[in-house]
Design an enzyme around this catalytic site. Structure first.
Site, mmCIF file in Angstrom:
data_model
loop_
_atom_site.group_PDB
_atom_site.id
_atom_site.type_symbol
_atom_site.label_atom_id
_atom_site.label_comp_id
_atom_site.label_asym_id
_atom_site.label_seq_id
_atom_site.Cartn_x
_atom_site.Cartn_y
_atom_site.Cartn_z
ATOM 1 N N SER A 184 -72.127 -10.889 54.294
ATOM 2 C CA SER A 184 -71.378 -11.914 53.557
ATOM 3 C C SER A 184 -71.036 -11.438 52.162
ATOM 4 O O SER A 184 -70.085 -11.907 51.566
ATOM 5 C CB SER A 184 -72.217 -13.168 53.365
ATOM 6 O OG SER A 184 -72.948 -13.482 54.481
ATOM 7 N N HIS B 274 -65.964 -9.225 58.811
ATOM 8 C CA HIS B 274 -66.646 -10.448 58.386
ATOM 9 C C HIS B 274 -66.063 -11.677 59.074
ATOM 10 O O HIS B 274 -64.892 -12.010 58.867
ATOM 11 C CB HIS B 274 -66.548 -10.565 56.850
ATOM 12 C CG HIS B 274 -67.322 -11.699 56.292
ATOM 13 N ND1 HIS B 274 -66.885 -12.479 55.246
ATOM 14 C CD2 HIS B 274 -68.528 -12.208 56.645
ATOM 15 C CE1 HIS B 274 -67.785 -13.404 54.984
ATOM 16 N NE2 HIS B 274 -68.788 -13.261 55.820
ATOM 17 N N GLU C 168 -62.279 -11.063 57.852
ATOM 18 C CA GLU C 168 -62.025 -10.190 56.705
ATOM 19 C C GLU C 168 -62.400 -8.768 57.122
ATOM 20 O O GLU C 168 -63.527 -8.526 57.573
ATOM 21 C CB GLU C 168 -62.872 -10.611 55.499
ATOM 22 C CG GLU C 168 -62.342 -11.869 54.818
ATOM 23 C CD GLU C 168 -63.248 -12.370 53.697
ATOM 24 O OE1 GLU C 168 -62.728 -12.928 52.723
ATOM 25 O OE2 GLU C 168 -64.487 -12.228 53.800
ATOM 26 N N ASN D 71 -65.943 -15.800 50.408
ATOM 27 C CA ASN D 71 -67.210 -16.186 49.784
ATOM 28 C C ASN D 71 -67.140 -16.113 48.252
ATOM 29 O O ASN D 71 -67.826 -16.865 47.561
ATOM 30 C CB ASN D 71 -68.354 -15.310 50.301
ATOM 31 C CG ASN D 71 -68.737 -15.688 51.724
ATOM 32 O OD1 ASN D 71 -68.403 -16.766 52.190
ATOM 33 N ND2 ASN D 71 -69.425 -14.797 52.415
HETATM 34 N N1 3HC Z 1 -69.696 -23.350 67.983
HETATM 35 C C1 3HC Z 1 -68.632 -23.313 68.818
HETATM 36 N N2 3HC Z 1 -67.616 -24.198 68.768
HETATM 37 C C2 3HC Z 1 -67.698 -25.170 67.847
HETATM 38 C C3 3HC Z 1 -68.776 -25.283 66.955
HETATM 39 C C4 3HC Z 1 -69.812 -24.322 67.066
HETATM 40 N N3 3HC Z 1 -70.861 -24.351 66.231
HETATM 41 N N4 3HC Z 1 -68.555 -26.348 66.142
HETATM 42 C C5 3HC Z 1 -67.386 -26.888 66.523
HETATM 43 N N5 3HC Z 1 -66.870 -26.173 67.539
HETATM 44 C C6 3HC Z 1 -65.585 -26.384 68.197
HETATM 45 C C7 3HC Z 1 -65.591 -27.606 69.045
HETATM 46 O O1 3HC Z 1 -66.000 -27.297 70.355
HETATM 47 C C8 3HC Z 1 -64.156 -28.073 68.983
HETATM 48 O O2 3HC Z 1 -63.369 -27.318 69.867
HETATM 49 P P1 3HC Z 1 -62.538 -28.043 71.015
HETATM 50 O O3 3HC Z 1 -61.546 -28.925 70.306
HETATM 51 O O4 3HC Z 1 -61.934 -26.894 71.738
HETATM 52 O O5 3HC Z 1 -63.525 -28.816 71.820
HETATM 53 C C9 3HC Z 1 -63.689 -27.646 67.571
HETATM 54 O O6 3HC Z 1 -64.592 -26.637 67.150
HETATM 55 C C10 3HC Z 1 -63.717 -28.813 66.622
HETATM 56 O O7 3HC Z 1 -65.042 -29.315 66.611
HETATM 57 P P2 3HC Z 1 -65.458 -30.823 66.344
HETATM 58 O O8 3HC Z 1 -64.352 -31.728 66.788
HETATM 59 O O9 3HC Z 1 -66.817 -31.040 66.856
HETATM 60 O O10 3HC Z 1 -65.664 -30.868 64.814
HETATM 61 P P3 3HC Z 1 -64.662 -30.842 63.646
HETATM 62 O O11 3HC Z 1 -63.257 -31.169 64.009
HETATM 63 O O12 3HC Z 1 -65.342 -31.653 62.632
HETATM 64 O O13 3HC Z 1 -64.670 -29.303 63.205
HETATM 65 C C11 3HC Z 1 -65.513 -27.455 62.067
HETATM 66 C C12 3HC Z 1 -65.840 -28.646 62.951
HETATM 67 C C13 3HC Z 1 -64.597 -26.496 62.844
HETATM 68 C C14 3HC Z 1 -66.816 -26.770 61.743
HETATM 69 C C15 3HC Z 1 -64.754 -27.967 60.768
HETATM 70 O O14 3HC Z 1 -65.507 -28.965 60.168
HETATM 71 C C16 3HC Z 1 -64.505 -26.869 59.757
HETATM 72 O O15 3HC Z 1 -63.533 -26.142 59.836
HETATM 73 N N6 3HC Z 1 -65.412 -26.766 58.747
HETATM 74 C C17 3HC Z 1 -65.366 -25.741 57.727
HETATM 75 C C18 3HC Z 1 -66.222 -24.594 58.162
HETATM 76 C C19 3HC Z 1 -66.199 -23.453 57.180
HETATM 77 O O16 3HC Z 1 -65.796 -23.560 56.046
HETATM 78 N N7 3HC Z 1 -66.685 -22.286 57.637
HETATM 79 C C20 3HC Z 1 -66.766 -21.105 56.817
HETATM 80 C C21 3HC Z 1 -68.060 -21.084 56.060
HETATM 81 S S1 3HC Z 1 -68.215 -19.607 55.093
HETATM 82 C C22 3HC Z 1 -68.789 -18.450 56.169
HETATM 83 O O17 3HC Z 1 -69.035 -18.699 57.310
HETATM 84 C C23 3HC Z 1 -68.947 -17.078 55.631
HETATM 85 C C24 3HC Z 1 -70.350 -16.649 55.733
HETATM 86 O O18 3HC Z 1 -70.437 -15.334 55.226
HETATM 87 C C25 3HC Z 1 -71.297 -17.498 55.003
#
Ligand code: 3HC
Length: 492
Positions: free
Chosen positions: A121, A142, A154, A192
């Site tokens: 990260s 990434h 990335e 990040n």
């Molecule tokens: N694993 C697999 N699929 C998942 C999942 C998981 N953990 N969580 C959600 N999904 C899928 C669902 O199955 C659904 O797909 P479908 O429509 O085909 O059934 C789709 O994602 C949407 O899920 P939900 O309807 O349950 O939930 P939301 O619409 O609320 O979306 C989210 C959930 C996609 C997590 C959304 O809230 C989001 O985009 N959040 C922001 C996440 C973010 O910012 N991530 C980056 C963090 S930084 C990082 O990761 C970098 C690292 O280095 C720290």
């Protein structure tokens, strides 16, 4: 000749590693998944089965497709099984010593042509590459959590990455259905480096009592339109990972904005790591249900503010059954304002009856309580906001309230990043939209809000907090002075 990747190894099958393995297997690529011991391997298998099982239940995969995907993944505790892989991706904990030891091992085990990639990260890809005899074949790849869902990858090239390799990895990312953004090796890369300071800032504001947890999350989700509130997102990423990323950013920048918030440290020390441990900022407590129907026991409200907006708001109050009056006799005075309202309060005969109200988007109203506001007035104002169909976010009477205080410095950071030459406007916008699910990239948000609004908001924040991070980026200031409406209008 461009590299082709037919067998891919993934080392570390925690949330991210298992997600990455799933992404490759879904794209028809054979995967060797490695964990340190049988118990961890079983947890990894659980992640894979859970995630594909969820897709099955939602009708996104058939039984046969799921079996095919799982069938492409070989799980093992022996790193030697990676010998035949064309690419190995590391997704182990963010500790440089562990990564260096692993890469030295991979260098010994994997064929000389194999590419070694890290999903780090924020640690230095260059430093990881330097532990191998093939730094030219080492890159960052990434992914974002949840890896099967977020569309960004990335691709990080170092000064030693050989020509063409980053392009081959970018092509591979496209084959996985992802969009690559290729960048150089700086702590946090694009996402990040922008995201974590904003999330960390939310923790600082929580700790300072600007608003409560649910208020901060609602403000950014419903007000700014982000898919998750910052504290819920920290729980998703993991508070330990978030802490480490902030540390890495701080080590490089020495900026106070990057220093992990003490509360973040405390939660990590207490083992409250977010979703992975069952509790972080959010836990298993029952959600609070506001009593939306309860009509506030106040009948006379005065609305002050910019004339047209105040008039329109007063009309809506009347339609909702309130009586509007002048400020002298009103039981509640609502000051529609985007800036602190305490100076307005002291000019009133009853300063305790005034609250600031900032309407954010269509769904949120920030309710600013001054040091003089009575608890009763605050309560009445939140009830009134609910009756008008908005979510109230109670906050202290500070510059930017919640959304401005969090959003403007976040956008300012994006301008600073562009100004530093690290990434283009397009790359930054794409990375934040696809990596974090933002409805619009930071530069698109800047255009929508207006450069001047953001610049002025930053000046207010700087005047109040005197934090250099809130001083408008010189480029932003110049664009406003020059009357340029969008950073995209700059000559190339
Ligand atoms: N694993 C697999 N699929 C998942 C999942 C998981 N953990 N969580 C959600 N999904 C899928 C669902 O199955 C659904 O797909 P479908 O429509 O085909 O059934 C789709 O994602 C949407 O899920 P939900 O309807 O349950 O939930 P939301 O619409 O609320 O979306 C989210 C959930 C996609 C997590 C959304 O809230 C989001 O985009 N959040 C922001 C996440 C973010 O910012 N991530 C980056 C963090 S930084 C990082 O990761 C970098 C690292 O280095 C720290």
């Amino acid at each position: 000749m461009a590299d082709t990747f037919e067998t891919v190894g993934v080392v570390g099958l925690g949330t991210m590693g298992a997600g990455i393995a799933e992404v490759f297997a879904r794209a028809g690529i054979a995967v060797v998944g490695v964990e340190a011991d049988p118990a961890a391997l079983e947890r990894g298998r659980g992640h894979l089965e859970g995630s594909t099982g969820r897709a099955l239940t939602r009708g996104r995969l058939t039984e046969a497709e799921r079996a095919e995907i799982l069938g492409r993944v070989t799980l093992t505790t022996s790193r030697d099984d990676l010998a035949g892989c064309d690419l190995v991706i590391e997704a182990i904990p963010e500790v440089m010593e562990y990564k260096r030891a692993l890469f030295a091992d991979l260098d010994r085990i994997c064929k000389p042509s194999a590419v070694l990639a890290t999903n780090t990260s924020s640690l230095s890809v260059t430093e990881i590459a330097a532990t191998t005899s093939r730094p030219g074949r080492v890159v960052g790849m990434h992914f974002f959590n949840p890896a099967p869902v977020m569309r960004l990858v990335e691709v990080v090239r170092t000064v030693t990455t050989e020509d063409g390799l980053a392009d081959d990895i970018a092509a591979l990312a496209r084959r996985l259905g992802k969009t690559p953004v290729t960048v150089g090796d700086r702590a946090g890369f694009v996402v990040n480096r922008l995201l974590l300071p904003y999330l960390n800032h939310a923790v600082v504001l929580l700790e300072h009592g600007l608003a409560d947890r649910d208020g901060i999350d609602a403000a950014m989700r419903l007000g700014a339109g982000f898919p998750m509130g910052p504290l819920a997102l920290l729980d998703l990423i993991g508070l330990d990972t978030s802490y480490e990323i902030c540390e890495a950013l701080f080590r490089e920048s020495r900026e106070r904005r990057h220093a992990p918030a003490p509360l973040l440290h405390e939660l990590v020390a207490a083992g409250l790591l977010g979703r992975k441990s069952g509790r972080g900022f959010h836990g298993e407590e029952a959600p609070q249900t506001p009593s939306a129907e309860e009509k506030p026991s106040v009948s006379t409200v005065a609305v002050v503010g910019e004339e047209a907006e105040a008039g329109e708001f007063a009309d809506r109050l009347v339609s909702a059954g309130f009586k509007t009056t002048g400020v002298e006799e009103a039981e509640l005075v609502v000051a529609l304002s985007r800036t602190p309202v305490v100076r307005q309060a002291v000019r009133l005969p009853h300063p305790d009856r005034l609250v600031g109200l900032n309407l954010v988007g269509e769904q949120v109203a920030e309710v600013a309580s001054t040091v003089l506001t009575s608890p009763g007035a605050e309560q009445v104002a939140t009830g009134l906001v609910r009756i008008l169909g908005r979510t109230p976010v109670v906050c202290r009477d500070r510059a930017g309230f919640v959304v401005g205080a969090l959003l403007y410095p976040h956008l300012n950071d994006a301008v600073r990043m562009y100004e530093s030459g690290y990434a283009s406007v397009e790359e930054i916008d794409t990375a934040m939209r696809l990596g974090c699910g933002y409805p619009a990239g930071p530069f698109e948000m800047l255009d929508r809000l207006g450069l001047q609004t953001v610049r002025d908001g930053l000046r207010d924040l700087y005047d109040e907090y005197r934090d250099p991070a809130f001083a408008p980026a010189p480029l932003l200031d110049q664009l406003v002075t020059a009357g340029v409406r969008s950073i995209r209008d700059l000559p190339a």
